[in-house]
Design a protein around this motif. Structure first.
Motif, PDB file in Angstrom:
ATOM      1  N   SER A 163       0.824  -1.220   0.000  1.00 28.16           N
ATOM      2  CA  SER A 163       0.000   0.000   0.000  1.00 28.16           C
ATOM      3  C   SER A 163       0.855   1.266   0.000  1.00 28.16           C
ATOM      4  O   SER A 163       0.436   2.296  -0.508  1.00 28.16           O
TER       5      SER A 163
ATOM      6  N   ARG B 108      -3.294   2.919  -1.197  1.00 30.85           N
ATOM      7  CA  ARG B 108      -4.207   2.274  -0.245  1.00 30.85           C
ATOM      8  C   ARG B 108      -5.392   1.637  -0.968  1.00 30.85           C
ATOM      9  O   ARG B 108      -5.789   0.530  -0.667  1.00 30.85           O
ATOM     10  N   ARG B 109      -5.940   2.398  -1.916  1.00 31.50           N
ATOM     11  CA  ARG B 109      -7.161   1.953  -2.580  1.00 31.50           C
ATOM     12  C   ARG B 109      -7.005   0.617  -3.309  1.00 31.50           C
ATOM     13  O   ARG B 109      -7.866  -0.256  -3.145  1.00 31.50           O
TER      14      ARG B 109
ATOM     15  N   ILE C 195      -9.381  -2.440  -2.224  1.00 29.82           N
ATOM     16  CA  ILE C 195     -10.346  -2.961  -3.194  1.00 29.82           C
ATOM     17  C   ILE C 195     -10.049  -4.428  -3.487  1.00 29.82           C
ATOM     18  O   ILE C 195     -10.951  -5.273  -3.491  1.00 29.82           O
TER      19      ILE C 195
ATOM     20  N   HIS D  50      -7.256  -0.360   6.149  1.00 33.70           N
ATOM     21  CA  HIS D  50      -8.397   0.550   6.258  1.00 33.70           C
ATOM     22  C   HIS D  50      -8.223   1.638   7.325  1.00 33.70           C
ATOM     23  O   HIS D  50      -8.613   2.775   7.090  1.00 33.70           O
TER      24      HIS D  50
ATOM     25  N   LEU E 219      -6.058   4.468   5.589  1.00 30.62           N
ATOM     26  CA  LEU E 219      -6.813   5.266   4.613  1.00 30.62           C
ATOM     27  C   LEU E 219      -7.822   6.143   5.329  1.00 30.62           C
ATOM     28  O   LEU E 219      -7.945   7.328   5.017  1.00 30.62           O
TER      29      LEU E 219
ATOM     30  N   VAL F 267     -14.613   2.287  -1.325  1.00 29.29           N
ATOM     31  CA  VAL F 267     -13.191   2.613  -1.450  1.00 29.29           C
ATOM     32  C   VAL F 267     -12.887   3.107  -2.859  1.00 29.29           C
ATOM     33  O   VAL F 267     -12.094   4.035  -3.047  1.00 29.29           O
ATOM     34  N   LEU F 268     -13.534   2.522  -3.856  1.00 29.74           N
ATOM     35  CA  LEU F 268     -13.329   2.945  -5.243  1.00 29.74           C
ATOM     36  C   LEU F 268     -13.625   4.431  -5.421  1.00 29.74           C
ATOM     37  O   LEU F 268     -12.929   5.126  -6.159  1.00 29.74           O
TER      38      LEU F 268
ATOM     39  N   SER G  12     -13.444   6.712  -3.017  1.00 32.65           N
ATOM     40  CA  SER G  12     -12.719   7.558  -2.068  1.00 32.65           C
ATOM     41  C   SER G  12     -11.444   8.104  -2.718  1.00 32.65           C
ATOM     42  O   SER G  12     -11.034   7.645  -3.770  1.00 32.65           O
TER      43      SER G  12
ATOM     44  N   GLU H  58      -7.433   8.723  -3.104  1.00 32.00           N
ATOM     45  CA  GLU H  58      -6.175   8.026  -2.795  1.00 32.00           C
ATOM     46  C   GLU H  58      -5.328   8.975  -1.960  1.00 32.00           C
ATOM     47  O   GLU H  58      -5.264  10.170  -2.229  1.00 32.00           O
TER      48      GLU H  58
END
Length: 186
Positions: free
Chosen positions: A39, A44-45, A49, A93, A96, A157-158, A160, A162
């Motif tokens: 990450s 992170r994403r 994901i 998580h 992020l 998350v998609l 959100s 980065e």
């Protein structure tokens, strides 16, 4: 739900399932630091994901493995579900989530979001057990429930931001400058 299904319906010994759980968590000792490193390199994403999508599929394999009563398959299923899929989600998580908030609102934002999520997710075992039927024999509704939660998390998350290459003093700046233009991190 998986433990109750394994011990009560499939009749696998509780001590065997305890050792299966230990193997899964031991796997997390390897996968979680690796997920953190990944990450920090790719973001992170993608890690979150990927982990959520793996969780959506791994839960099916894990429950199916339990239904076979094959301990080797159960160990493989739990390592896949816990160490490979959920472990990275569990370790990334919070990072992020913290990075989405400006310093001024970080603790409050995380506390409200995580605790509200904990209250809601606290009902997941009861919901899964209720969906399993009176005798606890139907495992697929719990899988559908877990898969839906994993897919909702992946989509969330998609959409959100980065955050992995954002300097610490600028984290949450875009969000907070829109909400409170006078707020700045000194």
């Amino acid at each position: 739900m998986p433990l109750a299904f394994a011990t009560s319906f499939v009749k696998i010994s509780g001590s065997v399932m305890l050792w299966v759980m230990i193997a899964g968590y031991a796997g997390c000792l390897i996968t979680q630091p690796l997920a953190a490193i990944v990450s920090d390199r790719i973001g992170r994403r993608p890690v979150l994901i990927g982990g959520c999508l793996l969780c959506a599929g791994a839960v099916w394999f894990y429950f199916w493995a339990i239904s076979t009563a094959n301990v080797g398959l159960i160990v493989a299923g739990l390592i896949l579900a816990l160490a490979v899929a959920y472990g990275p989600v569990n370790v990334i998580h919070p990072v992020l989530f913290a990075e989405l908030f400006s310093v001024r609102y970080r603790v409050t934002g995380m506390a409200l979001g995580l605790q509200l999520g904990a209250v809601i997710s606290g009902f997941a075992p009861s919901i899964s057990q209720a969906m399993a039927g009176a005798d606890g024999s139907r495992w697929w509704p719990a899988c559908v429930f877990a898969m839906a939660a994993s897919l909702i998390a992946a989509v969330t998350v998609l959409f959100s931001r980065e955050t992995f290459r954002v300097p610490l003093d600028q984290l949450g700046a875009a969000a907070s400058s829109q909400a409170c233009p006078h707020d700045s991190v000194q």
